[in-house]
Design a protein around this motif. Structure first.
Motif, PDB file in Angstrom:
ATOM      1  N   LEU A  35       1.059  -0.649   0.529  1.00 21.49           N
ATOM      2  CA  LEU A  35       0.357  -0.669  -0.470  1.00 21.49           C
ATOM      3  C   LEU A  35       0.882   1.117  -0.008  1.00 21.49           C
ATOM      4  O   LEU A  35       0.853   2.336  -0.640  1.00 21.49           O
ATOM      5  CB  LEU A  35      -0.924   0.304   1.301  1.00 21.49           C
ATOM      6  CG  LEU A  35      -1.808  -1.146   1.125  1.00 21.49           C
ATOM      7  CD1 LEU A  35      -2.688  -0.967   2.289  1.00 21.49           C
ATOM      8  CD2 LEU A  35      -2.999  -0.971   0.486  1.00 21.49           C
ATOM      9  N   ILE A  36       1.446   1.165   0.926  1.00 20.54           N
ATOM     10  CA  ILE A  36       2.302   2.595   0.490  1.00 20.54           C
ATOM     11  C   ILE A  36       3.457   2.729  -0.743  1.00 20.54           C
ATOM     12  O   ILE A  36       3.899   3.618  -1.149  1.00 20.54           O
ATOM     13  CB  ILE A  36       3.560   2.553   1.798  1.00 20.54           C
ATOM     14  CG1 ILE A  36       2.657   2.581   3.150  1.00 20.54           C
ATOM     15  CG2 ILE A  36       4.737   2.839   1.676  1.00 20.54           C
ATOM     16  CD1 ILE A  36       3.748   2.436   4.302  1.00 20.54           C
ATOM     17  N   VAL A  37       4.014   1.791  -1.602  1.00 18.24           N
ATOM     18  CA  VAL A  37       4.661   1.677  -2.247  1.00 18.24           C
ATOM     19  C   VAL A  37       3.612   2.367  -3.461  1.00 18.24           C
ATOM     20  O   VAL A  37       4.170   3.317  -4.520  1.00 18.24           O
ATOM     21  CB  VAL A  37       5.460   0.245  -2.988  1.00 18.24           C
ATOM     22  CG1 VAL A  37       5.755   0.527  -4.237  1.00 18.24           C
ATOM     23  CG2 VAL A  37       6.526  -0.072  -2.133  1.00 18.24           C
ATOM     24  N   ASN A  38       2.271   1.990  -3.696  1.00 17.21           N
ATOM     25  CA  ASN A  38       1.347   2.374  -4.873  1.00 17.21           C
ATOM     26  C   ASN A  38       0.680   3.636  -4.338  1.00 17.21           C
ATOM     27  O   ASN A  38       0.348   3.850  -5.319  1.00 17.21           O
ATOM     28  CB  ASN A  38       0.030   0.964  -4.523  1.00 17.21           C
ATOM     29  CG  ASN A  38       1.029  -0.039  -5.604  1.00 17.21           C
ATOM     30  OD1 ASN A  38       1.684  -0.189  -6.444  1.00 17.21           O
ATOM     31  ND2 ASN A  38      -0.234  -1.189  -5.410  1.00 17.21           N
ATOM     32  N   ASN A  39       1.101   3.392  -3.284  1.00 16.32           N
ATOM     33  CA  ASN A  39       0.411   5.385  -2.324  1.00 16.32           C
ATOM     34  C   ASN A  39       1.424   6.338  -3.659  1.00 16.32           C
ATOM     35  O   ASN A  39       0.536   7.622  -4.067  1.00 16.32           O
ATOM     36  CB  ASN A  39       1.192   5.353  -1.126  1.00 16.32           C
ATOM     37  CG  ASN A  39       0.104   6.313  -0.769  1.00 16.32           C
ATOM     38  OD1 ASN A  39      -0.818   7.071  -1.412  1.00 16.32           O
ATOM     39  ND2 ASN A  39       0.284   7.520   0.458  1.00 16.32           N
ATOM     40  N   GLY A  42       0.544   6.588  -9.710  1.00 16.56           N
ATOM     41  CA  GLY A  42      -0.982   6.991 -10.381  1.00 16.56           C
ATOM     42  C   GLY A  42      -1.252   8.617 -10.220  1.00 16.56           C
ATOM     43  O   GLY A  42      -0.799   8.849  -9.978  1.00 16.56           O
ATOM     44  N   GLU A  43      -2.476   8.025  -9.669  1.00 14.44           N
ATOM     45  CA  GLU A  43      -3.308   9.526  -9.948  1.00 14.44           C
ATOM     46  C   GLU A  43      -2.836  10.277  -8.059  1.00 14.44           C
ATOM     47  O   GLU A  43      -2.384  11.768  -8.521  1.00 14.44           O
ATOM     48  CB  GLU A  43      -4.060   9.649  -9.232  1.00 14.44           C
ATOM     49  CG  GLU A  43      -5.534   8.879 -10.542  1.00 14.44           C
ATOM     50  CD  GLU A  43      -4.798   9.655 -11.432  1.00 14.44           C
ATOM     51  OE1 GLU A  43      -5.117  10.575 -11.896  1.00 14.44           O
ATOM     52  OE2 GLU A  43      -5.072   9.397 -13.002  1.00 14.44           O
ATOM     53  N   ARG A  44      -2.418   9.819  -7.759  1.00 15.21           N
ATOM     54  CA  ARG A  44      -1.466  10.939  -6.324  1.00 15.21           C
ATOM     55  C   ARG A  44      -0.611  11.015  -6.504  1.00 15.21           C
ATOM     56  O   ARG A  44       0.124  12.173  -6.375  1.00 15.21           O
ATOM     57  CB  ARG A  44      -1.873   9.588  -4.959  1.00 15.21           C
ATOM     58  CG  ARG A  44      -3.179  10.067  -4.155  1.00 15.21           C
ATOM     59  CD  ARG A  44      -3.159   9.267  -2.833  1.00 15.21           C
ATOM     60  NE  ARG A  44      -4.106   9.104  -2.369  1.00 15.21           N
ATOM     61  CZ  ARG A  44      -4.833   8.040  -1.099  1.00 15.21           C
ATOM     62  NH1 ARG A  44      -3.644   7.290  -0.966  1.00 15.21           N
ATOM     63  NH2 ARG A  44      -5.986   8.049  -0.985  1.00 15.21           N
ATOM     64  N   GLY A  45       0.375  10.439  -6.961  1.00 13.52           N
ATOM     65  CA  GLY A  45       1.791  10.875  -8.010  1.00 13.52           C
ATOM     66  C   GLY A  45       1.828  11.717  -8.521  1.00 13.52           C
ATOM     67  O   GLY A  45       2.648  12.735  -8.707  1.00 13.52           O
ATOM     68  N   LEU A  46       0.830  11.374  -9.644  1.00  8.72           N
ATOM     69  CA  LEU A  46       0.774  12.503 -10.468  1.00  8.72           C
ATOM     70  C   LEU A  46       0.359  13.882  -9.554  1.00  8.72           C
ATOM     71  O   LEU A  46       1.348  15.330 -10.642  1.00  8.72           O
ATOM     72  CB  LEU A  46      -0.559  12.065 -11.028  1.00  8.72           C
ATOM     73  CG  LEU A  46      -0.667  13.839 -12.696  1.00  8.72           C
ATOM     74  CD1 LEU A  46       0.249  13.481 -14.078  1.00  8.72           C
ATOM     75  CD2 LEU A  46      -2.341  12.852 -13.318  1.00  8.72           C
ATOM     76  N   GLU A  47      -0.518  13.968  -8.927  1.00 12.39           N
ATOM     77  CA  GLU A  47      -0.858  15.570  -8.061  1.00 12.39           C
ATOM     78  C   GLU A  47       0.459  15.865  -7.525  1.00 12.39           C
ATOM     79  O   GLU A  47       0.907  16.782  -7.829  1.00 12.39           O
ATOM     80  CB  GLU A  47      -2.131  15.038  -7.127  1.00 12.39           C
ATOM     81  CG  GLU A  47      -3.149  14.673  -7.980  1.00 12.39           C
ATOM     82  CD  GLU A  47      -3.605  16.042  -8.467  1.00 12.39           C
ATOM     83  OE1 GLU A  47      -3.081  17.151  -8.237  1.00 12.39           O
ATOM     84  OE2 GLU A  47      -4.472  15.505 -10.168  1.00 12.39           O
ATOM     85  N   LYS A  48       0.942  15.206  -7.098  1.00 13.38           N
ATOM     86  CA  LYS A  48       2.087  15.700  -6.140  1.00 13.38           C
ATOM     87  C   LYS A  48       3.382  16.406  -7.008  1.00 13.38           C
ATOM     88  O   LYS A  48       4.107  16.787  -7.010  1.00 13.38           O
ATOM     89  CB  LYS A  48       2.946  14.060  -5.281  1.00 13.38           C
ATOM     90  CG  LYS A  48       2.134  13.698  -4.583  1.00 13.38           C
ATOM     91  CD  LYS A  48       3.018  13.024  -3.290  1.00 13.38           C
ATOM     92  CE  LYS A  48       2.511  11.608  -2.623  1.00 13.38           C
ATOM     93  NZ  LYS A  48       3.359  10.856  -2.022  1.00 13.38           N
ATOM     94  N   ALA A  49       3.187  15.229  -8.698  1.00 16.10           N
ATOM     95  CA  ALA A  49       4.422  15.581  -9.513  1.00 16.10           C
ATOM     96  C   ALA A  49       3.862  17.243 -10.255  1.00 16.10           C
ATOM     97  O   ALA A  49       5.067  18.317 -10.086  1.00 16.10           O
ATOM     98  CB  ALA A  49       4.310  14.947 -10.782  1.00 16.10           C
TER      99      ALA A  49
END
Length: 95
Positions: A35-39, A42-49
């Motif tokens: 769960l931590i790795v997949n957090n 995806g979309e959350r990673g895109l928002e962080k970027a």
């Protein structure tokens, strides 16, 4: 005869409380790590970027040094490439 004894001993090991507790803890730890790795993906990673990209754009406006501006622009370009790659992979899945 030996195989029956080995089978019996393996069954005993599986029914021990220590083994069951360790197996449950291992499964929970593995689930949380996935769960931590997949957090971050995806979309959350895109928002962080996108948030990091916005931060760099704001920093670029306030910096006067040309070398620092070029470095910030490289970061912005890298994030743009990551976003484009993500959008391409999202629209063209492999499977």
């Amino acid at each position: 005869m030996i195989s029956a004894i080995i089978k019996n001993e393996i069954i005993k090991i599986f029914y021990r409380k220590k083994f069951l507790i360790c197996a449950i803890i291992l499964l929970i730890t593995a689930a949380f790590s996935v769960l931590i790795v997949n957090n971050g993906n995806g979309e959350r990673g895109l928002e962080k970027a996108k948030n990091v990209q916005q931060y760099y754009k704001e920093q670029k406006k306030s910096v006067k040094d040309k070398a620092k501006i070029a470095e910030i622009q490289e970061h912005i370009d890298g994030i743009d490439n990551m976003i484009k790659d993500y959008e391409f992979e999202k629209s063209h899945p492999l499977a």
